[in-house]
Design a protein around this motif. Structure first.
Motif, short mmCIF file in Angstrom:
data_model
loop_
_atom_site.label_atom_id
_atom_site.label_comp_id
_atom_site.label_asym_id
_atom_site.label_seq_id
_atom_site.Cartn_x
_atom_site.Cartn_y
_atom_site.Cartn_z
N ALA A 99 -8.76 13.06 0.04
CA ALA A 99 -9.32 12.16 -0.97
C ALA A 99 -8.26 11.27 -1.57
O ALA A 99 -8.53 10.15 -1.99
CB ALA A 99 -10.00 12.99 -2.07
N GLN A 100 -7.01 11.76 -1.63
CA GLN A 100 -5.94 10.95 -2.18
C GLN A 100 -5.72 9.70 -1.34
O GLN A 100 -5.30 8.66 -1.83
CB GLN A 100 -4.64 11.76 -2.24
CG GLN A 100 -4.71 12.93 -3.23
CD GLN A 100 -3.43 13.74 -3.22
OE1 GLN A 100 -2.51 13.45 -2.46
NE2 GLN A 100 -3.36 14.74 -4.07
N HIS A 101 -6.02 9.79 -0.06
CA HIS A 101 -5.79 8.66 0.82
C HIS A 101 -6.89 7.63 0.72
O HIS A 101 -6.73 6.51 1.16
CB HIS A 101 -5.66 9.15 2.26
CG HIS A 101 -4.48 10.03 2.49
ND1 HIS A 101 -3.29 9.56 2.97
CD2 HIS A 101 -4.30 11.35 2.27
CE1 HIS A 101 -2.41 10.56 3.07
NE2 HIS A 101 -3.02 11.65 2.65
N LYS A 102 -8.02 8.01 0.13
CA LYS A 102 -9.14 7.10 0.05
C LYS A 102 -9.17 6.35 -1.27
O LYS A 102 -9.75 5.30 -1.37
CB LYS A 102 -10.46 7.88 0.24
CG LYS A 102 -10.56 8.54 1.61
CD LYS A 102 -11.82 9.34 1.72
CE LYS A 102 -11.90 10.06 3.07
NZ LYS A 102 -13.11 10.89 3.20
N GLU A 103 -8.58 6.93 -2.32
CA GLU A 103 -8.59 6.29 -3.62
C GLU A 103 -7.47 5.24 -3.69
O GLU A 103 -6.39 5.42 -3.13
CB GLU A 103 -8.37 7.33 -4.74
CG GLU A 103 -9.52 8.31 -4.88
CD GLU A 103 -10.78 7.63 -5.35
OE1 GLU A 103 -10.68 6.65 -6.12
OE2 GLU A 103 -11.87 8.05 -4.93
N PRO A 104 -7.71 4.14 -4.39
CA PRO A 104 -6.64 3.17 -4.61
C PRO A 104 -5.45 3.83 -5.31
O PRO A 104 -5.62 4.70 -6.16
CB PRO A 104 -7.31 2.12 -5.50
CG PRO A 104 -8.76 2.24 -5.22
CD PRO A 104 -8.99 3.69 -4.95
N LEU A 105 -4.26 3.40 -4.96
CA LEU A 105 -3.03 4.01 -5.45
C LEU A 105 -2.35 3.07 -6.43
O LEU A 105 -2.20 1.87 -6.16
CB LEU A 105 -2.11 4.31 -4.26
CG LEU A 105 -0.84 5.11 -4.52
CD1 LEU A 105 -1.20 6.53 -4.94
CD2 LEU A 105 0.01 5.16 -3.27
N LEU A 106 -1.95 3.59 -7.58
CA LEU A 106 -1.25 2.80 -8.60
C LEU A 106 0.23 3.17 -8.56
O LEU A 106 0.58 4.34 -8.73
CB LEU A 106 -1.83 3.08 -9.99
CG LEU A 106 -1.24 2.27 -11.14
CD1 LEU A 106 -1.59 0.79 -10.98
CD2 LEU A 106 -1.75 2.78 -12.48
N VAL A 107 1.11 2.18 -8.33
CA VAL A 107 2.54 2.45 -8.19
C VAL A 107 3.35 1.40 -8.95
O VAL A 107 2.85 0.31 -9.24
CB VAL A 107 2.98 2.46 -6.71
CG1 VAL A 107 2.25 3.53 -5.93
CG2 VAL A 107 2.75 1.09 -6.07
N ASP A 108 4.59 1.76 -9.26
CA ASP A 108 5.59 0.81 -9.74
C ASP A 108 6.64 0.63 -8.64
O ASP A 108 7.10 1.61 -8.05
CB ASP A 108 6.30 1.34 -11.00
CG ASP A 108 5.46 1.16 -12.24
OD1 ASP A 108 4.46 0.42 -12.18
OD2 ASP A 108 5.79 1.77 -13.28
N VAL A 109 6.97 -0.62 -8.33
CA VAL A 109 8.01 -0.89 -7.35
C VAL A 109 9.08 -1.75 -8.01
O VAL A 109 8.79 -2.79 -8.60
CB VAL A 109 7.43 -1.60 -6.10
CG1 VAL A 109 6.63 -2.82 -6.46
CG2 VAL A 109 8.54 -1.94 -5.12
N VAL A 110 10.31 -1.26 -7.96
CA VAL A 110 11.45 -1.99 -8.53
C VAL A 110 12.00 -2.94 -7.46
O VAL A 110 12.46 -2.50 -6.40
CB VAL A 110 12.55 -1.02 -9.00
CG1 VAL A 110 13.72 -1.81 -9.59
CG2 VAL A 110 12.01 -0.04 -10.02
N VAL A 111 11.95 -4.24 -7.72
CA VAL A 111 12.36 -5.24 -6.75
C VAL A 111 13.87 -5.18 -6.55
O VAL A 111 14.64 -5.38 -7.49
CB VAL A 111 11.93 -6.65 -7.20
CG1 VAL A 111 12.38 -7.69 -6.17
CG2 VAL A 111 10.43 -6.71 -7.39
N SER A 112 14.27 -4.88 -5.31
CA SER A 112 15.71 -4.81 -5.00
C SER A 112 16.05 -5.56 -3.71
O SER A 112 17.22 -5.65 -3.36
CB SER A 112 16.14 -3.34 -4.88
OG SER A 112 15.41 -2.69 -3.85
#
Length: 556
Positions: free
Chosen positions: A203-216
């Motif tokens: 189910a984790q793979h089906k739900e939209p994922l909220l993430v923070d990405v630090v631009v490097s």
């Protein structure tokens, strides 16, 4: 006394309406009162009450019986079609295809078992199709079979309803028993199964994922949000940019970001690897609620203005006009990523991030007035029924049939309802109905149908059972258990389907709510059973209705 006798016994419209409503009333009373834990026959009690009343002389005039049966079936099937329409085609997506193939296998195997029993025992095929409908607890297939029989052979087909009534009670028990048998065969420990699923949940793979990405990545220095979307070419939403000094902004298409900035992104988990090309990624476990910047908040806003029904998110132009971002859309309990090409529907719940005052302006634009959703929109219902009746009665010439094939009232109405539920909003047709409104239409329809069927078939029910019809119970048990155990074994052994998903698959392939309730109660903290049930339910309902009609036309 003579007054009451004439009121209930003497044929007429008033007498028929009174008997019809009395049957429904008593049946619903028994449905609410007679329960064993979570097990109940539900509205099927109306069918049994109709059979009993008919046995003692309470019957309907033919005109009322036919109208109540046909119109009740149409209302019931159409409400189901509207409900499953939005998820019908999406249910064939990743993961869902495998489950739907297993469900289709259960339906097909039930047909084969039914045909085999009829050939070996010499039992009437129409009766066996009724037994099959009861064994898999699928009332629409009963209605479809009766309609097809009436179209092909004129009046009759009461044995279909009697076979259904005899097989139904043990059908409910047999589905739950099949689940317990699978647990015993594979020695499944529910706690261990749940622990493994929570650790590696699909189910984790089906739900939209909220993430923070630090631009490097220096190669994307000073890139704008629109350029990022074009470069990545994946479905994602950048809800905000957090600068290195902690300041947060809601980005527009032309907003540029730099090294050291943090992008808060909503995307599918399958695309997570591509996002890591920008820099280190940190996953959020919960919806973003704690926002350090006092001027930014997130809020749920409901689309309630009909003019936005069917329009794409990009057409709202909200980001440019109000400087907010729509991150996701919740529809029918499912979270969708708010991509610019997503078509909105009335009743969608938008998750919007931005300034408090700006969010209020967005709410005013799309409505956000829940009272509007309480007003029923009857046009798509009656318009769809008109099309369904036309399509259902349209003769279709098939080479293998001596007479033209018809989808029937159930089949035609179901197909039109699914299409309107899926594509209606694209043409600005408001198909939204609250759950309570949909359930009201459905329950009225099924109540009328079951009462009319029971009152029409009950006259010879007892004599038929006594003269050998009791064997239908045994046939029904075989039709219930064999397909579920055979396909269930394959799904678990070689399909690697977890037990909770398997229970949902078995309940969904028989469209049986009591079995789903048992599966959910056994599933602990997982929702795999409910997800599997919802995944296979649309296709299963469609197949059950269609195969019942085809078996009547091809085999009877």
């Amino acid at each position: 006394m003579d007054y009451l006798r004439s009121l209930f016994i003497e044929p007429g419209i008033t007498q028929s309406l009174l008997v019809l409503v009395l049957t429904i009333t008593v049946g619903l009373f028994l449905a609410n009162k007679l329960k064993i834990k979570s097990f109940s026959l539900g509205v099927t009690w109306i069918l049994f009450c109709g059979i009993i009343f008919s046995h003692f002389g309470l019957r309907l005039v033919p005109e009322v019986e036919h109208f109540a049966k046909d119109f009740g079936l149409i209302l019931f099937v159409y409400s189901i079609g509207l409900q499953v329409g939005p998820s019908f085609f999406s249910s064939f997506g990743k993961g869902g295809l495998k489950l739907n193939l297993f469900a289709a296998g259960i339906v097909l195997l039930a047909c084969i078992v039914t045909w085999s029993i009829a050939r070996i025992s010499g039992e009437d095929m129409a009766t066996m199709i009724g037994v099959m409908s009861g064994a898999v607890t699928n009332t629409p297939s009963l209605g479809a079979a009766q309609q097809a029989f009436a179209d092909a052979f004129g009046e009759g087909g009461d044995n279909i309803a009697m076979g259904y009534a005899v097989a139904y009670p043990l059908g409910v028990v047999g589905i739950i028993f099949s689940m317990l048998m699978m647990k015993w065969i594979f020695r499944i420990n529910l706690k261990n199964e749940e622990a493994q699923l929570l650790q590696h949940s699909d189910a984790q793979h089906k739900e939209p994922l909220l993430v923070d990405v630090v631009v490097s990545n220096p190669q994307i220095e000073a890139m704008s949000i629109s350029q990022l979307h074009h470069t990545m070419n994946i479905s994602m939403v950048v809800s905000r940019i957090i600068h290195s000094d902690g300041q947060q902004i809601v980005p527009q298409a032309t907003t540029e970001f730099h090294q050291g900035d943090t992008l808060r992104v909503l995307l599918d988990r399958d695309h997570l690897d591509m996002l890591q090309l920008l820099g280190p990624v940190t996953e959020h476990k919960k919806e973003e609620k704690n926002i350090s910047s006092s001027n930014l908040i997130s809020r749920r806003i409901v689309v309630t203005k009909p003019e936005w029904n069917g329009r794409q998110i990009r057409q709202l132009d909200i980001g440019e006009r109000y400087h907010v971002t729509i991150t996701r859309v919740k529809r029918a309990g499912i979270d969708l990523i708010a991509t610019s090409d997503l078509h909105l529907q009335l009743g969608d719940r938008l998750m919007v991030v931005g300034d408090k005052d700006e969010l209020q302006k967005v709410a005013d634009v799309v409505g956000n007035e829940l009272k509007r959703l309480d007003v029923p929109n009857l046009f798509p219902i009656f318009f769809g029924i008109v099309l369904g009746v036309i399509i259902g009665t349209l003769p279709i010439a098939l080479p293998s049939l001596s007479s033209p094939f018809k989808l029937g009232l159930a089949g035609g109405t179901l197909i039109i309802a699914i299409l309107i539920g899926q594509f209606g909003p694209y043409y600005h047709m408001v198909t939204f109905a609250t759950t309570s409104a949909n359930m009201m239409i459905r329950e009225i329809g099924i109540s009328l149908f079951l009462a009319a069927v029971g009152l029409g078939a009950g006259e010879s029910f007892v004599s038929t059972i006594v003269s050998g019809g009791w064997v239908w119970i045994i046939y029904g048990v075989i039709i219930t258990l064999l397909p579920l155990l055979f396909i269930g074994f394959i799904a678990r052994k070689w399909g690697k389907v977890d037990y909770f998903t398997l229970m949902g698959l078995m309940a969904g392939s028989t469209t049986d709510p009591p079995a789903l309730s048992f599966a959910v109660d056994s599933s602990g903290n997982t929702n795999n059973a409910s997800v599997a049930y919802a995944t296979v339910y649309p296709l299963t309902m469609f197949l059950r209705v269609m195969v019942a009609q085809l078996m009547i036309l091809l085999l009877c």
